[in-house]
Design an enzyme around this catalytic site. Structure first.
Site, PDB file in Angstrom:
ATOM      1  N   GLY A  32      38.773  48.761  47.529  1.00 36.04           N
ATOM      2  CA  GLY A  32      38.536  49.079  49.165  1.00 36.04           C
ATOM      3  C   GLY A  32      37.907  47.738  49.856  1.00 36.04           C
ATOM      4  O   GLY A  32      37.657  46.762  48.954  1.00 36.04           O
ATOM      5  N   GLY A  38      39.629  51.725  44.557  1.00 35.51           N
ATOM      6  CA  GLY A  38      40.397  52.571  45.892  1.00 35.51           C
ATOM      7  C   GLY A  38      41.854  52.760  45.563  1.00 35.51           C
ATOM      8  O   GLY A  38      42.326  53.866  45.986  1.00 35.51           O
ATOM      9  N   GLU A  77      33.871  48.691  39.173  1.00 37.49           N
ATOM     10  CA  GLU A  77      32.848  48.755  40.238  1.00 37.49           C
ATOM     11  C   GLU A  77      31.618  48.335  39.420  1.00 37.49           C
ATOM     12  O   GLU A  77      30.542  47.838  40.382  1.00 37.49           O
ATOM     13  CB  GLU A  77      32.629  50.245  40.705  1.00 37.49           C
ATOM     14  CG  GLU A  77      33.612  50.462  41.784  1.00 37.49           C
ATOM     15  CD  GLU A  77      34.823  51.292  40.980  1.00 37.49           C
ATOM     16  OE1 GLU A  77      34.767  51.082  39.885  1.00 37.49           O
ATOM     17  OE2 GLU A  77      35.784  51.700  41.948  1.00 37.49           O
ATOM     18  N   ASP A  84      33.775  55.331  41.947  1.00 42.28           N
ATOM     19  CA  ASP A  84      33.892  56.478  42.965  1.00 42.28           C
ATOM     20  C   ASP A  84      35.436  56.970  43.018  1.00 42.28           C
ATOM     21  O   ASP A  84      35.919  56.940  42.419  1.00 42.28           O
ATOM     22  CB  ASP A  84      33.266  55.979  44.556  1.00 42.28           C
ATOM     23  CG  ASP A  84      34.156  54.666  44.889  1.00 42.28           C
ATOM     24  OD1 ASP A  84      34.539  53.939  44.193  1.00 42.28           O
ATOM     25  OD2 ASP A  84      33.746  54.340  46.231  1.00 42.28           O
TER      26      ASP A  84
HETATM   27  C1  QUE Z   1      35.100  45.450  41.729  1.00 45.48           C
HETATM   28  C2  QUE Z   1      35.732  46.030  42.780  1.00 45.48           C
HETATM   29  C3  QUE Z   1      36.606  45.438  43.866  1.00 45.48           C
HETATM   30  C4  QUE Z   1      36.909  44.149  43.497  1.00 45.48           C
HETATM   31  C5  QUE Z   1      36.460  43.459  42.414  1.00 45.48           C
HETATM   32  C6  QUE Z   1      35.507  44.482  41.685  1.00 45.48           C
HETATM   33  C7  QUE Z   1      37.164  46.042  45.288  1.00 45.48           C
HETATM   34  C8  QUE Z   1      38.105  45.192  45.807  1.00 45.48           C
HETATM   35  C9  QUE Z   1      38.448  44.044  45.160  1.00 45.48           C
HETATM   36  C10 QUE Z   1      39.441  42.911  46.062  1.00 45.48           C
HETATM   37  C11 QUE Z   1      40.333  42.317  45.170  1.00 45.48           C
HETATM   38  C12 QUE Z   1      41.010  41.401  45.900  1.00 45.48           C
HETATM   39  C13 QUE Z   1      40.974  41.202  47.295  1.00 45.48           C
HETATM   40  C14 QUE Z   1      40.149  42.160  47.952  1.00 45.48           C
HETATM   41  C15 QUE Z   1      39.287  42.982  47.410  1.00 45.48           C
HETATM   42  O1  QUE Z   1      37.853  43.637  44.278  1.00 45.48           O
HETATM   43  O2  QUE Z   1      36.873  47.403  45.500  1.00 45.48           O
HETATM   44  O3  QUE Z   1      39.957  42.101  49.440  1.00 45.48           O
HETATM   45  O4  QUE Z   1      41.750  40.601  47.986  1.00 45.48           O
HETATM   46  O5  QUE Z   1      38.602  45.869  46.830  1.00 45.48           O
HETATM   47  O6  QUE Z   1      35.011  43.716  40.419  1.00 45.48           O
HETATM   48  O7  QUE Z   1      35.246  47.456  43.446  1.00 45.48           O
END
Ligand code: QUE
Length: 350
Positions: free
Chosen positions: A67, A116, A139, A147
């Site tokens: 997310g 997500g 998370e 979640d």
């Molecule tokens: C835990 C998470 C997320 C995460 C890394 C975690 C998460 C998430 C992203 C993510 C990864 C690459 C992206 C970005 C977001 O990484 O929820 O915008 O380019 O969205 O350790 O919960």
């Protein structure tokens, strides 16, 4: 970037088709994407000409990385978390609508499927893994908690696999997802386009369309070899007990998983253990509980610090407060799980 470009919507005869299209963030979900998907699914729910829905990603390395946690972090710092709560409310409503959807949805978990991405694949009747699938609930690395329905799905996995996934953030490949039941089907990434074409040709028999492309025998799941250790070492009901069991075991595997759990946010881990034991009566009640937890966790130091360490500064060195399992008290957990004020509780969309 306009809303329409972040999800692509098509129809192929009786099959609706939603493609995530935010490749610069591995299709991490924004509130706009969640609301656009929910609007589309609502419309197709009442459209007799649509009998099944394909959910996939348009391009890039993965299905969905999670997310928009960077937005949620800014919200915690700048607007008391209001925008963050609005995001989680919309995301969980999408998760719930998919869980209760009356028509089959086929999710292609091709590539990164984390956080997500798990929340929009697990509620689907058909979940297709490939050799590129990288499944995780990570998370604990950002001080959040598992979640998007994890409180429902993880306790229903074999043995102590749910605790293992929630506490270690372990990455599963496609074969392991199939073995665990997180995926219902497995096809090679090279056959994904053909699988979608089969579904569009025979939308009345999706199982057969996918089964015809499954390799036989099923691909080997390494995780199966660790299942007995997982069930034994993640059986204690406390974080301290699990850490002690991993330490006492002393094998290379246990030492590796001990390091993984010990590096995660201690409050996240204790929240996860209590949440996975909550046994909500139905999926909506589970999402309402997760929303209470999310509303508290997004405002805590650990979430702001975890997103900083993983996604903003990328130093991989978060400083958790409290920093040890022993310092996370039952009273702190009680406050995180407590009901929200009147009018602020999560409710499903009609
Ligand atoms: C835990 C998470 C997320 C995460 C890394 C975690 C998460 C998430 C992203 C993510 C990864 C690459 C992206 C970005 C977001 O990484 O929820 O915008 O380019 O969205 O350790 O919960």
């Amino acid at each position: 970037m306009t809303l329409q470009s972040e999800i692509h919507v098509h129809r192929h005869g009786a099959v609706g088709h939603i493609s995530l299209n935010r490749p610069k963030a591995i299709n991490a979900l924004t509130q706009d994407m969640c609301e656009a998907m929910a609007d589309t699914l609502l419309e197709w729910r009442n459209d007799d000409a649509i009998t099944a829905i394909i959910l996939d990603h348009a391009e890039g390395r993965g299905f969905c990385a999670g997310g928009d946690v960077q937005l949620v972090r800014r919200s915690a710092l700048e607007d008391d978390g209001a925008a963050g709560r609005a995001f989680f409310r919309a995301e969980y409503r999408l998760n719930h609508m998919m869980f209760t959807y009356p028509k089959p949805i086929i999710a292609f978990m091709d590539g990164v499927t984390m956080g997500g991405g798990v929340g929009i694949s697990q509620p689907c009747k058909f979940r297709v893994a490939t050799e590129n699938t990288m499944f995780a609930m990570p998370e604990g690395s950002i001080g959040l908690f598992p979640d998007v329905g994890a409180g429902w799905y993880l306790p229903r996995l074999p043995g102590q696999l749910g605790r293992f996934l929630g506490l270690t953030g372990a990455r599963l490949d496609g074969a392991e997802c199939l073995w665990a039941g997180l995926a219902t089907h497995y096809v090679s990434a090279a056959d994904v386009a053909e699988a979608k074409a089969h579904i569009i040709e025979t939308p009345h028999d999706i199982d057969a369309a996918l089964r015809s492309l499954m390799p036989s025998p099923a691909p080997d799941a390494r995780l199966a070899g660790n299942a007995a250790s997982i069930d034994k070492l993640f059986a204690p009901d406390t974080l301290e007990g699990i850490l002690a069991a991993l330490e006492a075991d002393g094998s290379d595997w246990a030492n590796k998983e001990l390091k993984a759990v010990a590096s995660k946010c201690p409050t996240t881990c204790k929240v996860a253990l209590r949440q996975l034991a909550a046994d909500a009566p139905d999926f909506a009640a589970n999402m309402a509980l997760e929303y209470r937890i999310a509303a508290r966790m997004l405002m805590r130091h650990d979430f702001i610090e975890g997103v900083r360490a993983v996604l903003v500064d990328k130093d991989g060195a978060p400083q958790w407060h409290p920093s040890t399992p022993e310092a996370v008290t039952e009273a702190m957990l009680d406050a995180i799980f407590a009901p929200l004020p009147d009018g602020e509780e999560w409710t499903p969309l009609a």
